[in-house]
Motif scaffolding. Structure first.
Motif, PDB file in Angstrom:
ATOM      1  N   LYS A 256      -8.863   1.069   9.342  1.00 51.30           N
ATOM      2  CA  LYS A 256      -7.997   1.483  10.443  1.00 51.30           C
ATOM      3  C   LYS A 256      -7.051   2.629  10.070  1.00 51.30           C
ATOM      4  O   LYS A 256      -6.438   3.216  10.952  1.00 51.30           O
ATOM      5  CB  LYS A 256      -7.158   0.293  10.914  1.00 51.30           C
ATOM      6  CG  LYS A 256      -7.987  -0.843  11.517  1.00 51.30           C
ATOM      7  CD  LYS A 256      -7.098  -1.993  11.956  1.00 51.30           C
ATOM      8  CE  LYS A 256      -7.921  -3.125  12.551  1.00 51.30           C
ATOM      9  NZ  LYS A 256      -7.075  -4.282  12.965  1.00 51.30           N
ATOM     10  N   ARG A 257      -6.918   2.938   8.811  1.00 53.74           N
ATOM     11  CA  ARG A 257      -5.941   3.938   8.370  1.00 53.74           C
ATOM     12  C   ARG A 257      -6.636   4.997   7.535  1.00 53.74           C
ATOM     13  O   ARG A 257      -7.575   4.703   6.789  1.00 53.74           O
ATOM     14  CB  ARG A 257      -4.810   3.276   7.587  1.00 53.74           C
ATOM     15  CG  ARG A 257      -4.128   2.153   8.374  1.00 53.74           C
ATOM     16  CD  ARG A 257      -3.285   1.263   7.498  1.00 53.74           C
ATOM     17  NE  ARG A 257      -2.074   1.932   7.048  1.00 53.74           N
ATOM     18  CZ  ARG A 257      -1.178   1.369   6.227  1.00 53.74           C
ATOM     19  NH1 ARG A 257      -1.384   0.156   5.766  1.00 53.74           N
ATOM     20  NH2 ARG A 257      -0.085   2.026   5.875  1.00 53.74           N
ATOM     21  N   GLN A 258      -6.145   6.241   7.646  1.00 58.33           N
ATOM     22  CA  GLN A 258      -6.774   7.363   6.942  1.00 58.33           C
ATOM     23  C   GLN A 258      -6.019   7.761   5.678  1.00 58.33           C
ATOM     24  O   GLN A 258      -6.637   8.036   4.651  1.00 58.33           O
ATOM     25  CB  GLN A 258      -6.871   8.572   7.874  1.00 58.33           C
ATOM     26  CG  GLN A 258      -7.809   8.370   9.050  1.00 58.33           C
ATOM     27  CD  GLN A 258      -7.987   9.637   9.851  1.00 58.33           C
ATOM     28  OE1 GLN A 258      -7.854  10.751   9.340  1.00 58.33           O
ATOM     29  NE2 GLN A 258      -8.292   9.490  11.139  1.00 58.33           N
ATOM     30  N   THR A 259      -4.700   7.809   5.742  1.00 60.07           N
ATOM     31  CA  THR A 259      -3.916   8.295   4.611  1.00 60.07           C
ATOM     32  C   THR A 259      -3.652   7.205   3.579  1.00 60.07           C
ATOM     33  O   THR A 259      -3.608   7.481   2.371  1.00 60.07           O
ATOM     34  CB  THR A 259      -2.577   8.871   5.103  1.00 60.07           C
ATOM     35  OG1 THR A 259      -2.835   9.865   6.104  1.00 60.07           O
ATOM     36  CG2 THR A 259      -1.806   9.510   3.966  1.00 60.07           C
ATOM     37  N   ALA A 260      -3.477   5.974   4.033  1.00 56.62           N
ATOM     38  CA  ALA A 260      -3.104   4.878   3.140  1.00 56.62           C
ATOM     39  C   ALA A 260      -4.073   4.686   1.973  1.00 56.62           C
ATOM     40  O   ALA A 260      -3.620   4.453   0.838  1.00 56.62           O
ATOM     41  CB  ALA A 260      -2.951   3.589   3.940  1.00 56.62           C
TER      42      ALA A 260
END
Length: 336
Positions: A256-260
């Motif tokens: 669900k997250r790109q940077t994390a």
């Protein structure tokens, strides 16, 4: 004077450590993306990978040049011993970096890209493996005879250094794949997440094995891991690295997250490096060469005066570069 020399040696130990982790993170995701490139068969995906790296890889490798120069000036004894004993891994690393650099420049203009595709992927893999052999060679311990001799030319090649080297390759692959999640289009994300998850799972077991093995090779490290306050810079950061592993695997599975994922992968390297540096300190080449015996006092003073204004400028340049070239690359690998 002795106290001043010791303080300068400690400052340079941690300053060089800071520059080393900068290089490992910045060029690490370059190498990891190149390793992923080696197993990528889709030409469109290959273009995206190269497009994500094409504007920053020159500056990333600058930190390796800086690191070598500072190590030569600050700790010439360690520099000479490391290069004498490990010149084959260093030569392998330089060969890999040359292949990578040539492929960046020539692949775009080549009519037949097969050779340059292999040059980029194989060069990335060679450089990563060689760096792992260097780290494993240092951690293996240095058994000196007198003051000037170093281990034999092939002593670095053993099961322990091979374990460390493969672990570093997988760590770089994890770092590169998570960086590509940030820089590429959504259609690449599933491929990158799957690759990062596999690398994370495998590297965790190899890292645990390498840590346990290194503590048995160099018993002085085990004492620091279990004693107070040594565990604050050894076992505690390693536990934080393990937590980062679990957070990263959870984030990759949810998707669900790109940077994390990239931040968590960087956290693994940073915490693991703090643990490694804390374990080695005050040795720069265990178990005999310390930062105090390897450092000339006058050189440390002169270099510190030069680096105080220079290092912030270099960091600002890197930050500005990544700001200018921020954003995703398009399907053809060109910046949008």
């Amino acid at each position: 004077m002795a106290l001043g020399h010791h303080l300068l040696a400690e400052i340079w130990f941690w300053l060089i450590g800071f520059i080393l982790i900068l290089y490992v993170v910045l060029d690490g995701f370059d190498l990891g993306a190149g390793i992923l490139f080696l197993w990528t068969r889709d030409e469109r995906r290959r273009g995206c990978i190269l497009g994500a790296l094409g504007y920053t890889w020159h500056a990333n490798q600058t930190w390796l040049v800086v690191l070598g120069g500072l190590l030569f000036g600050a700790f010439p004894l360690a520099y000479g011993m490391v290069l004498s004993a490990l010149y084959l891994p260093f030569g392998l690393m330089l060969l890999g970096l040359i292949l990578r650099g040539g492929s960046f420049e020539f692949r775009e203009e080549a009519h037949h890209k097969v050779f340059w595709n292999w040059a980029f992927g194989v060069g990335s893999l060679l450089a990563a493996l060689a760096q792992g052999f260097v780290v494993g060679g240092v951690l293996s311990g240095w058994h000196l005879a007198g003051d000037t001799s170093a281990p034999g030319v092939w002593n670095w090649l053993n099961p322990f250094t091979l374990l460390v080297s493969v672990g570093l390759v997988l760590g770089y692959l994890q770092l590169g794949a998570t960086y590509l999640i940030i820089k590429t289009e959504p259609e690449m994300h599933a491929y990158c997440r799957k690759s990062a998850l596999v690398a994370t799972f495998l590297s965790l077991f190899l890292v645990l094995g390498a840590v346990i093995w290194s503590l048995t090779i160099t018993p002085v490290l085990l004492h620091k891991w279990l004693s107070w306050p040594g565990l604050l810079t050894t076992s505690l950061p390693f536990l934080l690295a393990l937590l980062s592993y679990f957070f990263l695997s959870h984030t990759l599975r949810t998707g669900k997250r790109q940077t994390a994922p990239f931040i968590q992968a960087v956290g693994i390297f940073v915490f693991a490096f703090i643990s490694l540096a804390g374990s080695l300190y005050p040795f720069i080449l265990p178990p005999q060469v310390t930062v105090y015996t390897a450092a000339p006092a006058l050189t440390l003073k002169v270099m510190l005066v030069v680096m105080v204004p220079l290092l912030p400028l270099m960091l600002l340049y890197n930050v500005y570069q990544y700001k200018v070239f921020s954003g995703n690359v398009g399907a053809a690998g060109q910046g949008e």
